[in-house]
Design a protein around this motif. Sequence first.
Motif, PDB file in Angstrom:
ATOM      1  N   ASP A  95       0.786  -1.234   0.000  1.00  0.00           N
ATOM      2  CA  ASP A  95       0.000   0.000   0.000  1.00  0.00           C
ATOM      3  C   ASP A  95       0.815   1.281   0.000  1.00  0.00           C
ATOM      4  N   GLU A  96       2.127   1.218   0.042  1.00  0.00           N
ATOM      5  CA  GLU A  96       2.890   2.434   0.229  1.00  0.00           C
ATOM      6  C   GLU A  96       3.123   3.205  -1.049  1.00  0.00           C
ATOM      7  N   ASP A  97       3.182   2.542  -2.188  1.00  0.00           N
ATOM      8  CA  ASP A  97       3.410   3.267  -3.430  1.00  0.00           C
ATOM      9  C   ASP A  97       2.290   4.246  -3.698  1.00  0.00           C
ATOM     10  N   GLU A  98       1.096   3.951  -3.243  1.00  0.00           N
ATOM     11  CA  GLU A  98      -0.048   4.822  -3.468  1.00  0.00           C
ATOM     12  C   GLU A  98      -0.123   5.960  -2.460  1.00  0.00           C
ATOM     13  N   THR A  99       0.578   5.853  -1.344  1.00  0.00           N
ATOM     14  CA  THR A  99       0.354   6.797  -0.261  1.00  0.00           C
ATOM     15  C   THR A  99       1.448   7.827  -0.080  1.00  0.00           C
ATOM     16  N   VAL A 100       2.517   7.763  -0.842  1.00  0.00           N
ATOM     17  CA  VAL A 100       3.590   8.729  -0.668  1.00  0.00           C
ATOM     18  C   VAL A 100       3.750   9.552  -1.933  1.00  0.00           C
ATOM     19  N   PRO A 101       4.233  10.779  -1.799  1.00  0.00           N
ATOM     20  CA  PRO A 101       4.460  11.589  -2.988  1.00  0.00           C
ATOM     21  C   PRO A 101       5.409  10.871  -3.945  1.00  0.00           C
ATOM     22  N   SER A 102       5.232  11.127  -5.240  1.00  0.00           N
ATOM     23  CA  SER A 102       6.006  10.395  -6.221  1.00  0.00           C
ATOM     24  C   SER A 102       7.424  10.913  -6.388  1.00  0.00           C
ATOM     25  N   SER A 103       7.695  12.179  -6.087  1.00  0.00           N
ATOM     26  CA  SER A 103       9.033  12.696  -6.313  1.00  0.00           C
ATOM     27  C   SER A 103       9.838  12.731  -5.018  1.00  0.00           C
ATOM     28  N   ILE A 104      11.135  12.549  -5.177  1.00  0.00           N
ATOM     29  CA  ILE A 104      12.053  12.582  -4.041  1.00  0.00           C
ATOM     30  C   ILE A 104      12.991  13.754  -4.261  1.00  0.00           C
ATOM     31  N   ILE A 105      13.261  14.498  -3.208  1.00  0.00           N
ATOM     32  CA  ILE A 105      14.180  15.632  -3.283  1.00  0.00           C
ATOM     33  C   ILE A 105      15.303  15.381  -2.290  1.00  0.00           C
ATOM     34  N   SER A 106      16.506  15.695  -2.690  1.00  0.00           N
ATOM     35  CA  SER A 106      17.653  15.481  -1.807  1.00  0.00           C
ATOM     36  C   SER A 106      17.868  16.709  -0.930  1.00  0.00           C
ATOM     37  N   LEU A 107      18.611  16.509   0.119  1.00  0.00           N
ATOM     38  CA  LEU A 107      18.938  17.616   1.019  1.00  0.00           C
ATOM     39  C   LEU A 107      19.735  18.683   0.262  1.00  0.00           C
ATOM     40  N   ASP A 108      20.620  18.261  -0.628  1.00  0.00           N
ATOM     41  CA  ASP A 108      21.396  19.216  -1.422  1.00  0.00           C
ATOM     42  C   ASP A 108      20.497  20.030  -2.345  1.00  0.00           C
ATOM     43  N   GLN A 109      19.473  19.393  -2.925  1.00  0.00           N
ATOM     44  CA  GLN A 109      18.541  20.124  -3.779  1.00  0.00           C
ATOM     45  C   GLN A 109      17.759  21.167  -2.977  1.00  0.00           C
TER      46      GLN A 109
ATOM     47  N   ARG B 198       1.045   7.124   6.934  1.00  0.00           N
ATOM     48  CA  ARG B 198       0.822   6.888   5.506  1.00  0.00           C
ATOM     49  C   ARG B 198      -0.496   7.514   5.057  1.00  0.00           C
ATOM     50  N   ARG B 199      -1.495   7.417   5.894  1.00  0.00           N
ATOM     51  CA  ARG B 199      -2.784   8.036   5.556  1.00  0.00           C
ATOM     52  C   ARG B 199      -2.657   9.555   5.459  1.00  0.00           C
ATOM     53  N   MET B 200      -1.921  10.147   6.388  1.00  0.00           N
ATOM     54  CA  MET B 200      -1.752  11.600   6.370  1.00  0.00           C
ATOM     55  C   MET B 200      -0.972  12.039   5.135  1.00  0.00           C
ATOM     56  N   VAL B 201       0.082  11.320   4.806  1.00  0.00           N
ATOM     57  CA  VAL B 201       0.894  11.669   3.645  1.00  0.00           C
ATOM     58  C   VAL B 201       0.098  11.485   2.364  1.00  0.00           C
ATOM     59  N   ALA B 202      -0.786  10.505   2.330  1.00  0.00           N
ATOM     60  CA  ALA B 202      -1.608  10.271   1.144  1.00  0.00           C
ATOM     61  C   ALA B 202      -2.524  11.464   0.856  1.00  0.00           C
ATOM     62  N   ARG B 203      -2.819  12.249   1.866  1.00  0.00           N
ATOM     63  CA  ARG B 203      -3.691  13.416   1.681  1.00  0.00           C
ATOM     64  C   ARG B 203      -2.951  14.614   1.090  1.00  0.00           C
ATOM     65  N   LEU B 204      -1.633  14.567   1.095  1.00  0.00           N
ATOM     66  CA  LEU B 204      -0.856  15.665   0.525  1.00  0.00           C
ATOM     67  C   LEU B 204      -0.953  15.635  -0.995  1.00  0.00           C
ATOM     68  N   PRO B 205      -0.909  16.796  -1.625  1.00  0.00           N
ATOM     69  CA  PRO B 205      -0.910  16.820  -3.091  1.00  0.00           C
ATOM     70  C   PRO B 205       0.320  16.076  -3.623  1.00  0.00           C
ATOM     71  N   PRO B 206       0.202  15.416  -4.757  1.00  0.00           N
ATOM     72  CA  PRO B 206       1.336  14.661  -5.309  1.00  0.00           C
ATOM     73  C   PRO B 206       2.505  15.553  -5.732  1.00  0.00           C
ATOM     74  N   THR B 207       2.290  16.857  -5.783  1.00  0.00           N
ATOM     75  CA  THR B 207       3.365  17.777  -6.148  1.00  0.00           C
ATOM     76  C   THR B 207       4.325  18.049  -4.996  1.00  0.00           C
ATOM     77  N   VAL B 208       3.976  17.613  -3.787  1.00  0.00           N
ATOM     78  CA  VAL B 208       4.848  17.825  -2.633  1.00  0.00           C
ATOM     79  C   VAL B 208       5.899  16.718  -2.616  1.00  0.00           C
ATOM     80  N   PRO B 209       7.184  17.076  -2.844  1.00  0.00           N
ATOM     81  CA  PRO B 209       8.222  16.039  -2.862  1.00  0.00           C
ATOM     82  C   PRO B 209       8.545  15.554  -1.459  1.00  0.00           C
ATOM     83  N   ARG B 210       9.104  14.359  -1.379  1.00  0.00           N
ATOM     84  CA  ARG B 210       9.517  13.828  -0.076  1.00  0.00           C
ATOM     85  C   ARG B 210      11.017  13.984   0.079  1.00  0.00           C
TER      86      ARG B 210
END
Length: 176
Positions: free
Chosen positions: A37-51, A76-88
């Motif tokens: 269930d995690e692929d559906e509940t987390v934002p799709s993009s990852i951002i690095s600390l350097d970025q 996971r439920r809370m993160v799923a509510r975030l817009p997909p544009t919010v990187p992790r």
Amino acid sequence: LPQHDEILEETILQDENCLVVVLWPDQSKRKEGNNKDEDETVPSSIISLDQVKDEIRKNQRRVVLIAVDGTWRNARRMVARLPPTVPRLDLSADIVFSDDSSHDGRSSILAPLRTRGESGDGQDSDGRQVCTAEAVVGALMSLGTLDQHQGRHVLDVTRTKIERIGRYRGQIDTYL
């Protein structure tokens, strides 16, 4: 809360000078079989600390760091509510523990209260887990918005809370 969702959506996400990131582990690094269930509940993009640092330095953007705290299921439920544009933003345990000389570098300060890890054997896939307070302090110290003294203070308060909860539960006789 619904009013917090409105503030996030209307104010923070619309601000071009603001980079919103959620502090969230990279699920691709976890062991096979633990990703239900995690692929559906987390934002799709990852951002690095350097970025993130580059965005602050080059583009003069403010950073809003969202730290979700709760059980894995609730988080996971809370993160799923975030817009997909919010990187992790995924921080390694090395980054989180690098500036805390009082830390043993091998386990989270929350480890005495944890009964099992994500791998089911009491530990994460790399042998270490990071609690939300440690991740937040590590991120803020790495971004330069929190100094070592302030970071230690937050972790000391967290340790005190963990010790008291452990004693209440009968899990910890003496902690630290």
